[in-house]
Design an enzyme around this catalytic site. Sequence first.
Site, PDB file in Angstrom:
ATOM      1  N   HIS A  63       0.903  -1.339  -0.225  1.00  0.00           N
ATOM      2  CA  HIS A  63      -0.369  -0.255   0.017  1.00  0.00           C
ATOM      3  C   HIS A  63       0.970   0.841   0.316  1.00  0.00           C
ATOM      4  O   HIS A  63       1.773   1.887   0.221  1.00  0.00           O
ATOM      5  CB  HIS A  63      -1.191  -0.133   1.185  1.00  0.00           C
ATOM      6  CG  HIS A  63       0.137   0.112   2.878  1.00  0.00           C
ATOM      7  ND1 HIS A  63       0.682  -0.705   3.208  1.00  0.00           N
ATOM      8  CD2 HIS A  63      -0.528   0.829   3.238  1.00  0.00           C
ATOM      9  CE1 HIS A  63       0.730  -0.599   4.324  1.00  0.00           C
ATOM     10  NE2 HIS A  63       0.338   0.608   4.540  1.00  0.00           N
ATOM     11  N   ASP A  67       5.941   4.453   5.194  1.00  0.00           N
ATOM     12  CA  ASP A  67       6.918   3.510   6.159  1.00  0.00           C
ATOM     13  C   ASP A  67       7.212   2.312   4.781  1.00  0.00           C
ATOM     14  O   ASP A  67       7.836   1.505   5.146  1.00  0.00           O
ATOM     15  CB  ASP A  67       5.992   3.466   7.278  1.00  0.00           C
ATOM     16  CG  ASP A  67       5.215   2.752   7.253  1.00  0.00           C
ATOM     17  OD1 ASP A  67       3.694   3.396   6.744  1.00  0.00           O
ATOM     18  OD2 ASP A  67       4.638   2.360   8.297  1.00  0.00           O
ATOM     19  N   HIS A 140      -7.206  -2.148   6.100  1.00  0.00           N
ATOM     20  CA  HIS A 140      -6.592  -0.831   6.271  1.00  0.00           C
ATOM     21  C   HIS A 140      -7.261   0.351   6.709  1.00  0.00           C
ATOM     22  O   HIS A 140      -8.280   0.082   5.627  1.00  0.00           O
ATOM     23  CB  HIS A 140      -4.920  -0.748   6.146  1.00  0.00           C
ATOM     24  CG  HIS A 140      -3.663  -0.013   6.403  1.00  0.00           C
ATOM     25  ND1 HIS A 140      -3.938  -0.428   7.864  1.00  0.00           N
ATOM     26  CD2 HIS A 140      -2.902   0.085   5.624  1.00  0.00           C
ATOM     27  CE1 HIS A 140      -2.909   0.333   8.295  1.00  0.00           C
ATOM     28  NE2 HIS A 140      -2.176   1.326   6.932  1.00  0.00           N
ATOM     29  N   ASP A 211       0.042  -3.979   6.026  1.00  0.00           N
ATOM     30  CA  ASP A 211      -0.898  -3.367   7.557  1.00  0.00           C
ATOM     31  C   ASP A 211      -2.106  -3.632   7.054  1.00  0.00           C
ATOM     32  O   ASP A 211      -3.130  -3.612   5.785  1.00  0.00           O
ATOM     33  CB  ASP A 211      -0.637  -2.112   7.401  1.00  0.00           C
ATOM     34  CG  ASP A 211       0.622  -1.752   7.832  1.00  0.00           C
ATOM     35  OD1 ASP A 211       1.379  -2.519   7.302  1.00  0.00           O
ATOM     36  OD2 ASP A 211       1.173  -0.119   7.656  1.00  0.00           O
TER      37      ASP A 211
END
Length: 317
Positions: A63, A67, A140, A211
């Site tokens: 995604h 980070d 997410h 995530d």
Amino acid sequence: MQLQFLGTGAGMPSKERNTSALALKLLEERGTIWLFDCGEATQHQILYTTIRPRKIEKIFITHLHGDHIFGLPGFLSSRSFLGGEDTLTIYGPKGLKEWITASLQVSKTHLKYTIEYVEVQEGVVFEDDDFIVESRLLEHVIPCYGYRIQQKALQGELLIDKALELGVPKGPLLGKLKNGEDITLENGQKVFSKDVTASPKEGFILAVLGDTKYCETAKILSENADIVIHEATFDHKTEHLAASYGHSTNIEAAKIAKEANAKNLILNHISARFLTHDLEVLLNEAREVFFDSFIANDFSQFEWKNNKLIAVEDTNY
Ligand SMILES: [Zn+2]
Ligand SMILES: [Zn+2]
């Protein structure tokens, strides 16, 4: 196959953990490496390993959070400086191509190789004779894809002694038998491939989840997987935060592995709130739910050998 974690932190880098990146080393299988996510300073982390950027053939992005992608422009540029000339394929959600293109254009970065972009949607994103990669949308705060990488069954080994015994001469006929072809010898005798080859070996199944909060899709991607790599940003004390931030706890990750009937679980994407001495607690809590759990630190390396996952202790990577 080996796995090497280059960054295992959540959200921001800390002194202990860089942001997300994972190398899937397929050096024996295809002479290349696949990268999953590329957080900021991934190229710095690579400097401490034996990984050569030009060996990286594919990058799968889960995604578009910083980070997971802020390391891309620098890495792409260095790959070119370091002699990378082979095409690199980048898989990721809509918007990734535009962001990379703009970064390279604005900084007047000219690459000596071609980038192919694959905009990921749910379904098969890559397939060849040896591997199939499938993606699905996790849950997410922005669209995030998990990947399921399946190595296709490997041709059984040729049992040379058996073939020679049946009168097959040394030479190209052995190659044909190895490749599954039946042959006829000069004397008219037929030799069947199945009689002189070992039965095919199952390939591995790896689920690399990005995530996500605890969700059904994570379970589907992890079904019967040999290795599941699942985020564990929170623990049970901070469980109330996990779902609202679109993340999971260590225990939820373990539940996914258990419910999916997976064989091994590696926890990553660990919040900086957890200090080194908390890690054992996080791991033990996960193990109470799913015994074959591991926790990854930056540079942790694992080897998949003879259907077993081995944590490589040797730090000389
Ligand atoms: Zn993240
Ligand atoms: Zn995220």
